[in-house]
Design an enzyme around this catalytic site. Structure first.
Site, short mmCIF file in Angstrom:
data_model
loop_
_atom_site.label_atom_id
_atom_site.label_comp_id
_atom_site.label_asym_id
_atom_site.label_seq_id
_atom_site.Cartn_x
_atom_site.Cartn_y
_atom_site.Cartn_z
N ALA A 116 0.90 -1.28 -0.11
CA ALA A 116 0.05 0.03 0.36
C ALA A 116 0.56 1.21 0.11
O ALA A 116 0.95 2.10 1.05
CB ALA A 116 -0.70 0.19 1.08
N SER A 118 1.07 3.33 -3.21
CA SER A 118 -0.45 4.37 -3.55
C SER A 118 -1.41 5.44 -3.09
O SER A 118 -1.73 5.02 -2.20
CB SER A 118 -0.25 4.27 -5.26
OG SER A 118 0.03 3.58 -6.26
N GLY A 123 1.11 8.82 -6.85
CA GLY A 123 1.51 8.01 -7.26
C GLY A 123 3.25 7.85 -7.89
O GLY A 123 4.03 7.31 -7.07
N SER A 124 3.18 7.96 -8.80
CA SER A 124 4.51 9.01 -9.46
C SER A 124 5.54 9.39 -8.23
O SER A 124 6.70 9.00 -8.49
CB SER A 124 4.92 8.84 -10.88
OG SER A 124 4.35 8.14 -11.73
N TRP A 148 -5.37 2.36 -5.53
CA TRP A 148 -4.65 1.49 -6.57
C TRP A 148 -3.94 0.72 -6.18
O TRP A 148 -3.29 0.18 -6.32
CB TRP A 148 -3.98 2.62 -8.01
CG TRP A 148 -4.93 3.61 -8.43
CD1 TRP A 148 -6.07 2.99 -9.85
CD2 TRP A 148 -5.26 5.00 -8.30
NE1 TRP A 148 -6.85 4.46 -9.86
CE2 TRP A 148 -6.46 5.01 -8.93
CE3 TRP A 148 -3.83 5.98 -7.57
CZ2 TRP A 148 -6.40 6.83 -8.97
CZ3 TRP A 148 -4.02 7.20 -8.30
CH2 TRP A 148 -5.51 7.78 -8.86
N GLU A 353 4.13 0.35 -10.21
CA GLU A 353 6.19 0.51 -10.44
C GLU A 353 6.49 1.46 -10.45
O GLU A 353 7.95 1.05 -11.03
CB GLU A 353 6.49 -1.06 -10.18
CG GLU A 353 5.54 -1.90 -9.39
CD GLU A 353 6.36 -2.92 -9.33
OE1 GLU A 353 6.69 -3.50 -9.04
OE2 GLU A 353 5.40 -4.09 -8.86
N GLY A 354 6.26 2.35 -11.16
CA GLY A 354 6.96 3.95 -11.40
C GLY A 354 6.65 4.13 -13.25
O GLY A 354 6.96 2.92 -13.31
N GLU A 357 7.61 7.06 -17.79
CA GLU A 357 8.50 8.68 -17.74
C GLU A 357 8.77 8.84 -16.36
O GLU A 357 10.84 9.88 -16.74
CB GLU A 357 7.25 9.72 -17.48
CG GLU A 357 6.06 9.98 -18.74
CD GLU A 357 5.04 9.08 -19.48
OE1 GLU A 357 4.97 8.41 -20.19
OE2 GLU A 357 5.12 7.88 -18.15
#
Length: 380
Positions: A116, A118, A123-124, A148, A353-354, A357
């Site tokens: 857990a 994000s 997120g990124s 997510w 997971e990234g 970009e």
């Protein structure tokens, strides 16, 4: 061992995994409900020793495992990977008590884990986490939302990353192991493009103590990044497995499908497209293996190699699956067709997971790190 060559034992193991995935795990996956945790499938992974193998594996072995399962059953691959992602923080930073409580259950396929990290607005940029850990006597109260999150809200426990120090960015995050029965923890499933179990978690003053911490206070970001550095190359392996499945289906289809007086493979435009698909898939595979071997060797440039592997493999898989759909025509768009399934599956790895970009940013940062380029004209 050279990264470009697997030894006979590894090759045979991969073949066994592909057969197991197609003949044993695929029927279990097909009985599951899209968007829900398939506990019989998770149990089968435990019964066949694959979850135990997962936690004893190095990065290269993890990649071979994920690639081989993805070739025959993407649901089995994803179920296994999510168990690893949610549990690896416990493996690397958990206390003896935490490990004794949860690892045997996960390895046996009886407990489901979630990672857990994000959030709706993080997120990124994972360092922007806003889930608050507010001091409460000897512990904290978790308040906020995660979104997510794979296996949510059905997981039996979550590895949760929360902000314990405001204004400290990545240095103010602590990792906690939170069992699903904690008061104040709720959630809901989310309907997504891919059929994986993904949901949101809500934290309404969820109590945690120092006994629930994974590692030291304010060191949770390192726990998260160590987990992602291990799993990023294997996300690439998952993508390579899907690309190979699409390529294999395309070679078979273009060999037997006739048009304009002969098999499709005799059309140069088709043959060249298939050759390009094969070349790009193999290039992605080798970069994934190289990144995994670098991780196992403790190389200094693991973040760059992991980012490169995930970037190239996930972008390649998207391209290869799309080309395979094009060469199959309308049949590939029919619900239940392998390529229709892969077309939905292949999109998400370019984000989680990234995102792509983010991987490019990591690569660029690593390339420029410590390079004292002078601000002057380059020599002629």
């Amino acid at each position: 061992m050279p990264v470009f060559s697997l030894d006979p034992a590894q090759t045979a193991w991969c073949a066994q995994l592909r057969t197991l995935a197609a003949e044993t795990l695929r029927p279990l996956a097909e009985k599951g409900e899209p968007g829900r945790v398939n506990r019989p499938l998770v149990a089968a992974l435990g019964e066949r020793g694959l979850l135990a193998r997962l936690f004893g594996a190095g990065a290269l072995e993890l990649c071979l495992l994920r690639e081989s399962l993805a070739h025959g059953c993407t649901e089995a691959e994803t179920a296994l990977a999510l168990q690893g992602l949610g549990t690896y923080p416990v493996v690397q930073a958990g206390t003896r008590s935490q490990q004794e409580r949860w690892l045997p259950e996960v390895i046996a396929g009886r407990a489901v884990a979630a990672f857990a990290l994000s959030e709706p607005d993080a997120g990124s940029d994972a360092a922007a986490l806003a889930l608050r850990a507010e001091p409460d006597g000897e512990g904290w109260r978790l308040t906020g939302e995660k979104r997510w999150i794979s296996n949510a809200p059905e997981a039996d426990f979550c590895t949760v990353f929360a902000r314990t120090t405001e204004g400290a960015g990545a240095r103010g995050v602590t990792a906690f192991l939170v069992p699903a029965d904690r008061p104040g923890l709720g959630g809901q499933a989310l309907e997504m493009l891919s059929p994986h179990p993904i949901g949101a978690l809500t934290f309404d003053g969820v109590p945690v103590t120092r006994d629930d911490m994974l590692g030291e206070p304010d060191s949770g970001f390192r726990v998260a990044m160590n987990t992602l550095n291990l799993f990023r190359p294997s996300v690439g392996a998952f993508a390579v497995g899907m690309a190979q499945a699409a390529l294999d289906a395309t070679v078979e289809h273009t060999s037997r499908r006739t048009a304009f007086g002969g098999p499709l493979k005799d059309l140069q435009s088709v043959a060249h497209q298939v050759a390009e698909m094969a070349t790009r898939t193999e290039a992605a595979r080798l970069l994934v293996y190289a990144a995994a071997e670098a991780y196992d060797d403790g190389a200094a440039d693991v973040p760059k190699r992991s980012a490169m592997a995930k970037l190239l493999a996930t972008e390649t898989a998207q391209s290869v699956v799309d080309a395979a759909v094009q060469l199959h025509g309308a049949r590939a768009l029919q619900r239940g067709h392998l390529l229709e399934h892969l077309y939905r599956e292949v999109r998400a790895p370019r984000i989680y997971e990234g995102a792509t970009e983010v991987q490019r940013s990591i690569i660029a940062k690593e390339l420029y790190a410590g390079k004292p380029y002078a601000a002057k004209e380059p020599p002629v």
